[in-house]
Design a protein around this motif. Structure first.
Motif, PDB file in Angstrom:
ATOM      1  N   LYS A  13       5.286   3.235   3.264  1.00  0.00           N
ATOM      2  CA  LYS A  13       5.254   3.245   1.791  1.00  0.00           C
ATOM      3  C   LYS A  13       4.280   2.152   1.430  1.00  0.00           C
ATOM      4  O   LYS A  13       3.817   2.383   0.581  1.00  0.00           O
ATOM      5  N   GLY A  14       4.436   1.032   2.092  1.00  0.00           N
ATOM      6  CA  GLY A  14       3.944  -0.144   1.545  1.00  0.00           C
ATOM      7  C   GLY A  14       2.400  -0.325   1.967  1.00  0.00           C
ATOM      8  O   GLY A  14       1.611  -1.136   1.180  1.00  0.00           O
ATOM      9  N   THR A  15       2.193   0.138   2.927  1.00  0.00           N
ATOM     10  CA  THR A  15       0.595   0.529   3.470  1.00  0.00           C
ATOM     11  C   THR A  15      -0.029   1.572   3.109  1.00  0.00           C
ATOM     12  O   THR A  15      -1.115   1.596   2.317  1.00  0.00           O
ATOM     13  N   VAL A  16       0.235   2.774   3.468  1.00  0.00           N
ATOM     14  CA  VAL A  16      -0.433   3.878   3.485  1.00  0.00           C
ATOM     15  C   VAL A  16      -0.293   4.335   2.042  1.00  0.00           C
ATOM     16  O   VAL A  16      -1.254   4.826   1.470  1.00  0.00           O
ATOM     17  N   VAL A  17       0.972   4.404   1.368  1.00  0.00           N
ATOM     18  CA  VAL A  17       0.986   5.042   0.025  1.00  0.00           C
ATOM     19  C   VAL A  17       0.275   4.181  -0.945  1.00  0.00           C
ATOM     20  O   VAL A  17      -0.549   4.759  -1.625  1.00  0.00           O
ATOM     21  N   VAL A  18       0.237   2.827  -0.994  1.00  0.00           N
ATOM     22  CA  VAL A  18      -0.663   1.986  -1.835  1.00  0.00           C
ATOM     23  C   VAL A  18      -1.908   2.092  -1.521  1.00  0.00           C
ATOM     24  O   VAL A  18      -2.833   2.300  -2.349  1.00  0.00           O
ATOM     25  N   ALA A  19      -2.526   2.165  -0.288  1.00  0.00           N
ATOM     26  CA  ALA A  19      -3.875   2.411  -0.040  1.00  0.00           C
ATOM     27  C   ALA A  19      -4.239   3.912  -0.456  1.00  0.00           C
ATOM     28  O   ALA A  19      -5.485   3.919  -1.227  1.00  0.00           O
ATOM     29  N   VAL A  20      -3.731   4.726  -0.197  1.00  0.00           N
ATOM     30  CA  VAL A  20      -3.853   6.259  -0.922  1.00  0.00           C
ATOM     31  C   VAL A  20      -4.062   6.119  -2.472  1.00  0.00           C
ATOM     32  O   VAL A  20      -4.803   6.576  -2.796  1.00  0.00           O
ATOM     33  N   MET A  21      -3.186   5.318  -3.227  1.00  0.00           N
ATOM     34  CA  MET A  21      -3.151   5.139  -4.495  1.00  0.00           C
ATOM     35  C   MET A  21      -4.297   4.619  -4.928  1.00  0.00           C
ATOM     36  O   MET A  21      -5.022   4.880  -6.094  1.00  0.00           O
ATOM     37  N   GLN A  22      -4.715   3.351  -4.489  1.00  0.00           N
ATOM     38  CA  GLN A  22      -5.783   2.603  -4.744  1.00  0.00           C
ATOM     39  C   GLN A  22      -7.161   3.427  -4.622  1.00  0.00           C
ATOM     40  O   GLN A  22      -7.887   3.218  -5.549  1.00  0.00           O
ATOM     41  N   GLY A  23      -7.027   3.952  -3.459  1.00  0.00           N
ATOM     42  CA  GLY A  23      -8.185   4.566  -3.142  1.00  0.00           C
ATOM     43  C   GLY A  23      -8.450   6.064  -4.252  1.00  0.00           C
ATOM     44  O   GLY A  23      -9.748   6.073  -4.702  1.00  0.00           O
ATOM     45  N   LEU A  24      -7.446   6.543  -4.332  1.00  0.00           N
ATOM     46  CA  LEU A  24      -7.313   7.703  -5.409  1.00  0.00           C
ATOM     47  C   LEU A  24      -7.856   7.296  -6.567  1.00  0.00           C
ATOM     48  O   LEU A  24      -8.881   7.846  -7.437  1.00  0.00           O
TER      49      LEU A  24
END
Length: 380
Positions: A218-229
């Motif tokens: 949640k803290g790495t993948v989800v945040v990375a996906v949201m920032q990239g998106l």
């Protein structure tokens, strides 16, 4: 007749332990080709197990149906979009690389354009500190960008050649995920019962492992996906070429604390300002500071919580080391190993504090008795 006491440890016990270690290493070597599939299957099961359990309860305890429905949801919302994103990324990188190779896009020329638009005061400051070798900088930066795009573009051939291996790994991952979603609790109890640890330490370690995997995802993948998106959408709205590529790059670099995504949007904003696209540059700076940059500050504490959040420097080192050692799987393996390392040492500290607590209590009682006797001996 005196019965002979059986020794606590026999040679046969040592032989069995050695055989157990040997067979365990042999099994690990056997499944090593599918390490990534097994890893992501376990991670997916840990992430979606609560949903499966609630769905099974709503369906009257039909675990097979619940696991199948969650697996279909995982396939539709996560796996297929990821595959489509990967294909689109390779295609976009290939197109950009073709334009650079044909001379339609010149990275050194873009840097030279920025140099020519810099004010005299900034150029004088650069010359004052000897930072005037723009030709070398242009060659190095242009070569690095070209090599990076060529590497991404070449993955199209690799994916085509390894399509069968990829499908096999994906099949193993989905197959394993289904059974872990359906019977994960039973397998957890089997592993828990077989681990040669004290029950309290074992239970604490299992609890830490589950929390760490969920927090890392949640803290790495989800945040990375949201920032990239969000970053990719902003780039696309501003008409910046290669928005998908920049968005994916921002998602990767978001793992770097504080400055991650800024390594992408700050240079692009500077280029826009230097080339006369002032309003686009200003919008990108504002969006980068107050939208892209704030996603990490807002989402991560909500998704992870303060208790399970690792220090930023630990996340940085563990993630970069994990990527170097395990490839893409290092996104998960690195932070999880680091978090388990900290968790295990915290368990040791808690055990020591608990062991000292009875002694401290006894000393406190002795001190209280001594103070009471002293008061009785000297009343008033």
């Amino acid at each position: 007749m005196i019965e002979k006491k059986k020794p606590a440890f026999e040679v046969e016990d040592g032989g069995y332990v050695a055989l157990l270690v040997l067979v365990t290493f042999a099994f690990a070597y056997l499944v090593a080709p599918f390490f990534g599939a097994v890893l992501w299957g376990v991670v997916a099961a840990i992430m979606f197990e609560p949903m499966t359990r609630k769905l099974a309860g709503a369906l009257g305890g039909r675990k097979n149906l619940a696991a199948a429905l969650v697996l279909i949801l995982l396939l539709a919302l996560v796996i297929l979009p990821t595959i489509v994103l990967g294909i689109s990324l390779v295609n976009e990188a290939s197109a950009l690389y073709a334009k650079i190779k044909a001379g339609d896009i010149s990275i050194p020329g873009m840097l030279q354009q920025i140099e020519g638009s810099l004010p005299d005061s900034i150029l004088q400051f650069i010359r004052q500190y000897g930072l005037t070798d723009f030709n070398t900088l242009r060659r190095m930066f242009g070569s690095s960008v070209t090599t990076g795009l060529q590497t991404v573009a070449s993955q199209a051939l690799v994916l085509g050649q390894g399509a069968l291996s990829f499908l096999a790994a994906l099949g193993v991952m989905l197959y394993l995920t289904f059974f872990l979603l359906r019977d994960g609790q039973r397998y957890t109890e089997l592993v828990r019962g077989a681990m040669p640890l004290r029950p309290k330490m074992r239970d604490s370690l299992f609890a830490h492992f589950t929390v760490v995997v969920r927090a890392t995802m949640k803290g790495t993948v989800v945040v990375a996906v949201m920032q990239g998106l969000v970053g990719g959408i902003i780039f696309s709205l501003l008409g910046i070429e290669g928005a998908l590529l920049w968005g994916v790059l921002m998602g990767f670099l978001s793992l770097l604390p504080a400055v991650g995504t800024g390594l992408v949007w700050v240079p692009v904003a500077i280029y826009l300002l230097a080339t006369g696209a002032v309003w686009q540059g200003v919008v990108l700076i504002l969006a980068g500071m107050f939208i892209i940059g704030m996603i990490d500050n807002v989402l991560r504490p909500i998704l992870v919580g303060r208790d399970t959040r690792l220090p930023d420097f630990v996340v940085l080192i563990a993630t970069l080391s994990g990527l170097q050692l395990f490839g893409l799987n290092g996104f998960i393996v690195g932070p999880v190993i680091a978090a388990l390392f900290i968790a295990m040492w915290n368990i040791v500290r808690e055990q020591r504090e608990e062991a000292r607590r009875p002694l401290d209590t006894a000393l406190s009682e002795e001190e209280a008795d001594a103070a009471r006797r002293e008061a009785e001996a000297h009343p008033g």
